[in-house]
Enzyme design. Structure first.
Site, mmCIF file in Angstrom:
data_model
loop_
_atom_site.group_PDB
_atom_site.id
_atom_site.type_symbol
_atom_site.label_atom_id
_atom_site.label_comp_id
_atom_site.label_asym_id
_atom_site.label_seq_id
_atom_site.Cartn_x
_atom_site.Cartn_y
_atom_site.Cartn_z
ATOM 1 N N LYS A 1 47.144 33.209 31.991
ATOM 2 C CA LYS A 1 47.863 34.318 31.377
ATOM 3 C C LYS A 1 49.046 33.819 30.573
ATOM 4 C CE LYS A 1 49.448 38.939 32.148
ATOM 5 N NZ LYS A 1 49.220 40.109 32.980
ATOM 6 N N ASP B 1 55.187 46.508 37.095
ATOM 7 C CA ASP B 1 54.018 47.320 36.750
ATOM 8 C C ASP B 1 53.152 47.526 37.985
ATOM 9 O OD1 ASP B 1 52.580 48.906 35.039
ATOM 10 O OD2 ASP B 1 51.372 47.277 34.224
#
Length: 690
Positions: free
Chosen positions: A87, A185
């Protein structure tokens, strides 16, 4: 691709993952068999194309989505010969040449901190790499369904399972926060639930440090709107803190048990406006989880529960096996206002809508708000723990005490004996009167798409069929008139969760009675009220195969469809039939696939009487094969911890089977399907104490 009949193969109604409204730009998962077309992630001037190799080690294979800031790739670690997730942490859209250096430094510190977190409930970070314009983290690749997937399938989870998932999330968040990292998140889509129940927090693409400068994207606060804490929108907000992650945990817990989001809205400003207008969302099914959720959804972040307090409270919930159901009645799940009306219940309910709000006149007063919390994390737990105990005690008092009889029930006669005796002074009749007083209307789960067995005409809002007649007859034995009965549409896949979470009181939905199901679904059966055979439904005119017997279906290895979680799901594989990878929630969907000549489904497996209804409705295209060996006994299902109701249902069904009602129902509803001129022998009711 082409199927055996020479038609272009479409999805054939194949099980697709429901669209996540708040995906944050993640690339959707392709349907099985479909061509995978991936949207290329944003360019970072570094390697962002398939088969590029980072640091001569990690080969990028395919993007698996893009989060709030950065992209995620499935990659191959050439050195250790394993697949990993890679990522990129930087989002070039929120940086300028002037801020780039600071952003890289912040991402570097973030990656280093994430790599130090070693916790079973947090995704493992293997490596951290910097390229010219990107900071990468290399993580363990986990292939497991997300909590969002589970909620899309079941809509609601039982209190014990929700508490277990919430506890593991709290463990993970505590480890993250102790490393001075914020997730930012937290939501069901970023929580993976592995086989065996292990919960793993993932997607740290927008994570940051506690106290770091707030970074916004496109002029707004980063994150997923329904899960954003209200303090993030204050003009003088210091930015995200551990408390804002815990607010998102509270929203997620609420969504798990209530089947909807606590604060609706299509945009972030709408969500925040709803929080200001109604800061205390109604809790109907949370039971002993209510104090936890209320403590997490406190709008003042300084008074909000911390992770340590949440852990202790959730452990208390899980340590009390009798607590979930009694506490649920504190906010009356049996009140008519806590249920959908028959017409509304028959429609698929979105996770965002949930049950209609209760009217103040019919909703019992909620328990007192928990004591004002102090700013100390562990110290303020005492007040919340007392509130949790108050909720449970109030529920037990409201229920007249008879629910205590279910404690210690191991699935045998103790539950029935306790139900008959009652715990309200040993008077079973008095206990039942209390039950009836609390349950003004009886809500029964039934399938709405099975002609002859249970069918819902949405135009007239009329339910009909053998199951429906059984349900009405049982309701009458329990003291309810037809006008006091609400039917709630269920499927094979969700009927157990609908029952366990209080959406319905009973389920009469061609539910095959098995000991395994009672253990697995944590329910109890009364019955059987009917015994069906097994059969296959096929296309009447196939251009490729002549399918006249079950052996033809097996020999030609054609794909057989059945409902997910049905008794046939495993049986077909054991007996050597070919089945698709994805099975739908209902037999109606299987029949739709069968009729779609673009699909690869050539047969549907289920009970003979059920399939006979579909064949009768479309004789030009469908053919029922001869019944096979074995029978499927249909039972009435109810919650395991409701022994009083079970004893009443048992007595009522015994009367129905002994009188003339049962053969009359059979001849009216099922004889047209089976072709019998007389009713068969009545099934023998199994002992309700067994």
């Amino acid at each position: 691709m082409h199927n055996e009949d020479g038609f272009d193969r479409g999805d054939g109604g194949s099980g697709r993952r429901p669209e996540d409204r708040w995906t944050g730009g993640r690339t959707p998962v392709p349907e099985p068999g479909a061509t995978q077309e991936w949207t290329e992630p944003p360019s970072h001037d570094g390697p962002s194309v398939p088969h590029a190799v980072i640091e001569d080690r990690y080969e990028l294979l395919e993007p698996v989505g893009s989060g709030g800031m950065g992209e995620v790739w499935k990659a191959y670690d050439r050195r250790l010969r394993r697949f990993v997730a890679v990522k990129g942490l930087l989002d070039r859209s929120v940086t300028t040449p002037d801020t780039q250096k600071a952003a890289v430094q912040r991402a570097r510190r973030e990656a280093e901190a994430l790599a130090k977190i070693e916790h079973q409930n947090v995704v493992t970070v293997h490596d951290q790499i910097e390229t010219a314009d990107q900071v990468w983290i290399v993580m363990k690749l986990l292939e497991a369904p997300s909590l969002a997937d589970l909620l899309s399938r079941d809509r609601v989870l039982g209190v014990p399972r929700a508490a277990d998932i919430g506890l593991q999330m709290a463990h993970g968040l505590r480890a993250v926060h102790e490393a001075s990292v914020l997730h930012r998140d937290v939501k069901p889509g970023n929580v993976l639930v592995r086989d065996g129940g292990q919960v793993v927090l993932v997607d740290f693409g927008i994570a940051t440090f506690e106290g770091a400068d707030r970074v916004t994207r496109h002029g707004g606060v980063i994150g997923t709107p329904p899960y954003l804490a209200p303090e993030l929108f204050a003009p003088d907000s210091p930015g995200p803190t551990p408390a804002s992650d815990l607010w998102a945990l509270g929203v997620t817990l609420y969504e798990m048990v209530e089947g909807r989001l606590p604060f609706g809205g299509g945009e972030a400003w709408e969500v925040q406006a709803n929080i200001r207008q109604s800061p205390e969302p109604v809790l109907r099914y949370a039971g002993p989880l209510s104090p936890v959720i209320q403590g997490l959804l406190v709008t003042d972040p300084d008074s909000r529960l911390d992770a340590a307090s949440v852990e202790v409270m959730l452990q208390e919930v899980l340590a009390e096996p009798g607590a979930p159901t009694p506490a649920r009645t504190a906010t009356p799940a049996h009140s008519p206002t806590a249920r959908s009306t028959p017409s509304a219940a028959s429609r698929p309910a979105s996770a965002a809508s949930g049950p209609a709000p209760a009217t103040p006149s019919s909703e019992a007063a909620p328990p007192e708000s928990p004591p004002t919390a102090s700013r100390g994390g562990r110290g303020r737990f005492r007040g919340w723990k007392a509130a949790a105990a108050a909720v449970v005690c109030a529920a037990l008092l409201a229920s007249g005490g008879w629910l205590l009889a279910s404690q210690g029930d191991s699935g045998g006669g103790q539950a029935d004996a306790a139900g008959e005796r009652g715990a309200a002074g040993g008077d079973a009749q008095k206990a039942w009167e209390q039950w009836r007083s609390a349950t003004k209307r009886l809500t029964i789960g039934a399938k709405e798409d099975q002609p002859g067995l249970s069918f819902h005409n949405k135009d007239t809002d009329v339910w009909s069929g053998f199951d429906i007649d059984i349900a009405y007859a049982l309701a009458e034995k329990l003291g309810y008139g037809k006008d006091d009965v609400d039917f709630y549409a269920v499927t094979t896949g969700n009927r157990a969760s609908r029952l366990k979470n209080g959406d319905v009181d009973l389920v009469v939905a061609s539910y095959s009675m098995t000991t395994e199901r009672e253990k697995q679904d944590d329910i109890r059966f009364v019955g059987p009220y009917y015994k069906a055979g097994s059969s296959l439904l096929v296309r009447k005119n196939s251009a490729r195969y002549d399918l006249d017997e079950a052996v033809d279906v097996k020999r030609n290895h054609v794909e057989v469809c059945t409902a997910r979680d049905s008794t046939y799901a495993d049986k077909l594989k054991e007996e050597g039939y070919a089945t698709g990878k994805w099975q739908p929630d209902s037999y109606r969907e299987c029949v739709d696939r069968l009729l779609d000549r673009k699909s690869s489904v050539y047969a549907v497996a289920s009970d003979d009487v059920l399939l006979a209804g579909y064949a009768k409705d479309d004789p030009a295209h469908l053919k029922l094969l001869p019944s096979g060996a074995g029978t499927e006994p249909y039972g009435v299902a109810m919650r395991k911890d409701d022994p009083l109701l079970r004893s009443k249902v048992c007595a009522g069904l015994r009367e129905i089977l002994a009188g003339e009602e049962w053969p009359e129902m059979y001849m009216k509803d099922l004889a047209p399907l089976t072709g019998r001129k007389t009713a068969p022998s009545r099934p023998e009711l199994r002992p309700c104490s067994g």
